[in-house]
Write a protein that holds these residues in place. Structure first.
Motif, mmCIF file in Angstrom:
data_model
loop_
_atom_site.group_PDB
_atom_site.id
_atom_site.type_symbol
_atom_site.label_atom_id
_atom_site.label_comp_id
_atom_site.label_asym_id
_atom_site.label_seq_id
_atom_site.Cartn_x
_atom_site.Cartn_y
_atom_site.Cartn_z
ATOM 1 N N GLY A 17 0.777 -1.231 0.000
ATOM 2 C CA GLY A 17 0.000 0.000 0.000
ATOM 3 C C GLY A 17 0.803 1.272 0.000
ATOM 4 O O GLY A 17 0.228 2.360 -0.041
ATOM 5 N N ASN A 18 2.122 1.172 0.060
ATOM 6 C CA ASN A 18 2.964 2.358 -0.112
ATOM 7 C C ASN A 18 4.382 1.945 -0.463
ATOM 8 O O ASN A 18 4.777 0.784 -0.300
ATOM 9 C CB ASN A 18 2.940 3.268 1.130
ATOM 10 N N PHE A 19 5.136 2.909 -0.955
ATOM 11 C CA PHE A 19 6.485 2.628 -1.439
ATOM 12 C C PHE A 19 7.456 2.323 -0.308
ATOM 13 O O PHE A 19 8.337 1.475 -0.445
ATOM 14 C CB PHE A 19 7.015 3.815 -2.259
ATOM 15 N N GLU A 50 -3.560 5.468 -7.986
ATOM 16 C CA GLU A 50 -4.028 6.814 -7.675
ATOM 17 C C GLU A 50 -3.312 7.245 -6.411
ATOM 18 O O GLU A 50 -3.403 6.578 -5.381
ATOM 19 C CB GLU A 50 -5.550 6.825 -7.446
ATOM 20 N N ARG A 51 -2.588 8.355 -6.474
ATOM 21 C CA ARG A 51 -1.785 8.794 -5.340
ATOM 22 C C ARG A 51 -2.348 10.087 -4.756
ATOM 23 O O ARG A 51 -2.690 11.014 -5.498
ATOM 24 C CB ARG A 51 -0.333 9.014 -5.757
ATOM 25 N N ARG A 55 -2.676 8.527 0.926
ATOM 26 C CA ARG A 55 -2.750 7.104 0.584
ATOM 27 C C ARG A 55 -2.573 6.899 -0.909
ATOM 28 O O ARG A 55 -2.567 7.857 -1.685
ATOM 29 C CB ARG A 55 -4.106 6.521 1.017
ATOM 30 N N MET A 56 -2.390 5.645 -1.266
ATOM 31 C CA MET A 56 -2.344 5.295 -2.687
ATOM 32 C C MET A 56 -3.174 4.036 -2.879
ATOM 33 O O MET A 56 -3.227 3.152 -2.015
ATOM 34 C CB MET A 56 -0.906 5.094 -3.172
ATOM 35 N N GLY A 62 -4.586 -0.852 -12.778
ATOM 36 C CA GLY A 62 -3.615 -1.424 -11.844
ATOM 37 C C GLY A 62 -4.063 -2.764 -11.297
ATOM 38 O O GLY A 62 -3.252 -3.689 -11.124
ATOM 39 N N GLN A 63 -5.353 -2.899 -11.012
ATOM 40 C CA GLN A 63 -5.872 -4.172 -10.508
ATOM 41 C C GLN A 63 -5.735 -5.278 -11.553
ATOM 42 O O GLN A 63 -5.357 -6.405 -11.234
ATOM 43 C CB GLN A 63 -7.341 -3.996 -10.096
#
Length: 306
Positions: A17-19, A50-51, A55-56, A62-63
């Motif tokens: 869920g994040n980098f 979507e950033r 959150r992203m 992407g899914q």
């Protein structure tokens, strides 16, 4: 940056869920993951995430891409393992999860034997009572009793989960009286507490007779199985144990079976310990060999070996 690395970074970012968390897991920098995802987005001509500042989240594109990326990486892993199987030596990693009580009872013996036989393999063994998802956790093999209805998971019986009533010779000598259905409530009891287990009564069988026994007030209760087992061995009372755990202590004379003519019905943990693995892992040689080591342990007497 090569495509395989970029796919790995994209999948890790989607799962965490994040980098930052994904980078920590992969041993990379967040900027490397940001760059990899940007390159994939440029190549596809579509945004994968979507950033916002908080959150992203995956876009619809992407899914779709995540599902394909996972499949591609899985097929590459299987192909690599297929090549490994052509080699005489097993190599690579094997991730296993099991309840904590399985470790001292038998899993540590099997793992050490496996490591001695296959020095190029490294094991990662997580002992936890939490029921984990094999896919999300990245596990090759799980050992479990209790509920096993996980979709897409193969469940193979390993060993019977028969329940025995046990006490140490020291406790029985100190009490100086036989345990029976008339006096069992006057004895000291060590009782394992678990959300799946009934706190009020047990069912026991003698031949075709099914008997409901009210649970006595425990002298000692705990949600930690190994803690209770240590107290049982110290002579603190009576305890129900699965045979796979009790067998080595009975064989060495450290515990004795009490009221052997009665047997307790399987609890919510069920009548078997199961091996769980995903269908695509069934032919992985490292998994197959580990399973054979487990089965060999029980064929040789398992815990009955002193």
């Amino acid at each position: 940056m090569d495509k395989l690395s970029a796919l790995n970074m994209f999948v890790a970012t989607a799962e965490h869920g994040n980098f930052s968390r994904a980078a920590e897991q992969l041993g990379k920098t967040p900027s490397a993951l940001t760059k990899a995802v940007a390159q994939l987005e440029d190549e596809l001509g579509a945004r994968l995430f979507e950033r916002t500042t908080r959150r992203m989240a995956l876009t619809e594109a992407g899914q779709i891409y995540l599902e394909g990326a996972r499949q591609a990486l899985m097929q590459l892993q299987l192909a690599s393992e297929g090549v490994e199987q052509l080699q005489h030596e097993l190599r690579g990693g094997l991730r296993i999860t099991a309840p904590p009580s399985f470790g001292p009872a038998f899993l540590n013996q099997v793992c050490c034997r496996y490591l001695r036989a296959h020095p190029q393999v490294h094991l990662e063994v997580e002992l936890s009572d939490t029921y984990v998802d094999l896919v999300d956790g990245g596990y090759d093999l799980a050992l479990r009793d209790g509920p096993i209805d996980q979709p897409g998971v193969i469940a193979q019986p390993l060993v019977e989960n028969r329940i025995l009533l046990c006490a140490s010779p020291a406790y029985l000598a100190r009490k100086g009286e036989e345990v029976n259905l008339e006096n069992y409530q006057q004895h000291d009891w060590l009782i394992f507490r678990h959300p799946l287990l009934n706190r009020h009564f047990w069912w026991v069988m003698r031949g075709d007779q099914r008997i409901r026994l009210a649970q006595p007030t425990p002298r000692l209760a705990s949600d930690n199985y190994d803690f209770l087992l240590a107290c049982l061995l110290d002579g603190q009372g009576l305890q129900f144990l699965p045979q796979w755990s009790a067998a080595p202590y009975i064989a060495r004379g450290e515990l004795a079976e009490v009221m052997p003519e009665y047997w307790r019905e399987p609890s919510a943990f069920g009548p078997w310990i199961y091996l769980l693995y995903l269908a695509h892992r069934r032919n992985t040689r490292k998994v197959k060999v580990f399973i054979e080591f487990l089965k060999e342990h029980w064929r040789e007497g398992g815990g009955n070996q002193s």
